[in-house]
Write a protein that holds these residues in place. Structure first.
Motif, PDB file in Angstrom:
ATOM      1  N   ASP A  51     -16.692  15.054  15.107  1.00  0.00           N
ATOM      2  CA  ASP A  51     -15.327  15.695  15.553  1.00  0.00           C
ATOM      3  C   ASP A  51     -14.106  14.745  15.280  1.00  0.00           C
ATOM      4  O   ASP A  51     -12.828  14.633  15.232  1.00  0.00           O
ATOM      5  CB  ASP A  51     -14.885  15.976  16.589  1.00  0.00           C
ATOM      6  CG  ASP A  51     -15.900  17.548  16.914  1.00  0.00           C
ATOM      7  OD1 ASP A  51     -16.450  18.030  15.945  1.00  0.00           O
ATOM      8  OD2 ASP A  51     -16.497  18.218  17.414  1.00  0.00           O
ATOM      9  N   ASN A  54     -13.504  13.288  11.400  1.00  0.00           N
ATOM     10  CA  ASN A  54     -12.245  13.950  10.643  1.00  0.00           C
ATOM     11  C   ASN A  54     -11.341  14.686  11.167  1.00  0.00           C
ATOM     12  O   ASN A  54     -10.740  14.717  10.644  1.00  0.00           O
ATOM     13  CB  ASN A  54     -13.019  15.854  11.445  1.00  0.00           C
ATOM     14  CG  ASN A  54     -14.676  15.965  10.243  1.00  0.00           C
ATOM     15  OD1 ASN A  54     -14.714  14.740   9.465  1.00  0.00           O
ATOM     16  ND2 ASN A  54     -16.143  16.089  10.964  1.00  0.00           N
ATOM     17  N   ARG A  55     -10.533  14.489  12.804  1.00  0.00           N
ATOM     18  CA  ARG A  55      -8.988  14.946  12.886  1.00  0.00           C
ATOM     19  C   ARG A  55      -8.719  13.006  12.876  1.00  0.00           C
ATOM     20  O   ARG A  55      -7.547  13.938  12.535  1.00  0.00           O
ATOM     21  CB  ARG A  55      -9.818  14.576  14.460  1.00  0.00           C
ATOM     22  CG  ARG A  55      -8.388  14.947  15.488  1.00  0.00           C
ATOM     23  CD  ARG A  55      -7.782  15.231  16.863  1.00  0.00           C
ATOM     24  NE  ARG A  55      -9.731  16.113  17.290  1.00  0.00           N
ATOM     25  CZ  ARG A  55     -10.286  15.910  17.749  1.00  0.00           C
ATOM     26  NH1 ARG A  55     -10.957  14.742  18.351  1.00  0.00           N
ATOM     27  NH2 ARG A  55     -11.062  17.086  17.907  1.00  0.00           N
ATOM     28  N   ARG A  58      -8.034  13.637   9.009  1.00  0.00           N
ATOM     29  CA  ARG A  58      -6.808  14.940   8.207  1.00  0.00           C
ATOM     30  C   ARG A  58      -5.465  14.197   8.161  1.00  0.00           C
ATOM     31  O   ARG A  58      -4.719  14.058   8.184  1.00  0.00           O
ATOM     32  CB  ARG A  58      -7.158  16.432   9.333  1.00  0.00           C
ATOM     33  CG  ARG A  58      -8.262  16.780   8.913  1.00  0.00           C
ATOM     34  CD  ARG A  58      -8.865  18.011   9.688  1.00  0.00           C
ATOM     35  NE  ARG A  58      -8.220  18.150  10.665  1.00  0.00           N
ATOM     36  CZ  ARG A  58      -9.986  18.643  11.436  1.00  0.00           C
ATOM     37  NH1 ARG A  58     -10.788  18.348  10.534  1.00  0.00           N
ATOM     38  NH2 ARG A  58      -9.840  18.295  12.998  1.00  0.00           N
ATOM     39  N   LYS A  85     -14.667   8.008   6.689  1.00  0.00           N
ATOM     40  CA  LYS A  85     -15.215   8.971   7.284  1.00  0.00           C
ATOM     41  C   LYS A  85     -16.210   8.762   6.535  1.00  0.00           C
ATOM     42  O   LYS A  85     -17.413   9.634   7.413  1.00  0.00           O
ATOM     43  CB  LYS A  85     -14.105  10.309   6.298  1.00  0.00           C
ATOM     44  CG  LYS A  85     -14.621  11.723   6.362  1.00  0.00           C
ATOM     45  CD  LYS A  85     -14.132  12.504   5.688  1.00  0.00           C
ATOM     46  CE  LYS A  85     -14.169  14.339   6.289  1.00  0.00           C
ATOM     47  NZ  LYS A  85     -13.868  15.143   5.727  1.00  0.00           N
ATOM     48  N   LEU A  89     -19.346   9.794   9.246  1.00  0.00           N
ATOM     49  CA  LEU A  89     -20.210  10.613   9.670  1.00  0.00           C
ATOM     50  C   LEU A  89     -21.533  11.058   9.313  1.00  0.00           C
ATOM     51  O   LEU A  89     -22.569  11.673   9.319  1.00  0.00           O
ATOM     52  CB  LEU A  89     -19.091  11.912   8.251  1.00  0.00           C
ATOM     53  CG  LEU A  89     -18.307  12.187   8.902  1.00  0.00           C
ATOM     54  CD1 LEU A  89     -16.892  13.522   7.871  1.00  0.00           C
ATOM     55  CD2 LEU A  89     -18.227  12.939  10.435  1.00  0.00           C
TER      56      LEU A  89
END
Length: 204
Positions: A51, A54-55, A58, A85, A89
């Motif tokens: 999380d 991803n945050r 963005r 990223k 991930l």
């Protein structure tokens, strides 16, 4: 509200984020995430998860997405974000990357500590060598002063001996020039013989 509607400020802010992405030395700096660290047993630990990745992606992609930014380095920065990223991930890639990062940081830290220790030892050697050199220089100066003093004393003694010899020679010359005096009670001077009497001729 004014900052959001000011395109110059938005461009300046995006440029700073893009430069920060391009300067990033690893995926954590590129995404502006906390870095992993070794735990108490030396294992790699990381306080971020999917999380957080991803945050962060963005948030930073808003400044360098090709469709939203006209900065010339935006495409390159966006590619770096996507690569960071994808790595963080992926379970396999993330663990290997975190482990290698922690190992590299430990190596750098040990190397820095070793360099500091070697630098301290080098400073001690230099200080010791300088102290020894000063002691040797002092000994040389003292020895030179002693030799100079001995030489001056020897010259003074030689000068004194020469003066004494000169005085003795002068005294001998004065004694030789003076007439000899007769000692008392010595032999009396001989009297001159009386002239012989002339005999008168005898007449027969």
């Amino acid at each position: 509200f004014c900052a959001m509607n000011d395109p110059s400020r938005a461009t300046s802010s995006s440029g700073g984020v893009i430069r920060a992405i391009l300067r990033g030395a690893n995926h954590f700096e590129i995404l502006d995430l906390p870095k992993p660290y070794p735990d108490l047993v030396g294992e790699a630990a990381w306080d971020a998860g999917a999380d957080d990745v991803n945050r962060a992606f963005r948030k930073r992609s808003l400044h360098c997405h090709p469709d939203k930014s006209r900065h010339p380095d935006a495409p390159r920065a966006f590619d770096l974000l996507k690569k960071a990223k994808a790595c963080l991930l992926s379970d396999l890639e993330r663990e290997a990357y975190i482990r290698d990062h922690v190992k590299m940081q430990q190596t750098l830290w040990e190397g820095s500590w070793k360099s500091d220790r070697e630098a301290a030892e080098a400073r001690e050697r230099i200080a010791s060598a300088r102290c020894n050199a000063q002691e040797e220089q002092t000994a040389l100066v003292v020895d030179a002063m002693k030799r100079r003093r001995d030489k001056a004393q020897s010259a003074e003694r030689k000068k004194q001996r020469s003066a004494l010899r000169a005085q003795a020679s002068s005294a001998r010359r004065v004694a030789d020039d003076e007439p000899e005096e007769e000692e008392e009670g010595g032999p009396e001077p001989r009297s001159k013989p009386a002239p012989a009497r002339k005999q008168r001729p005898r007449f027969f």
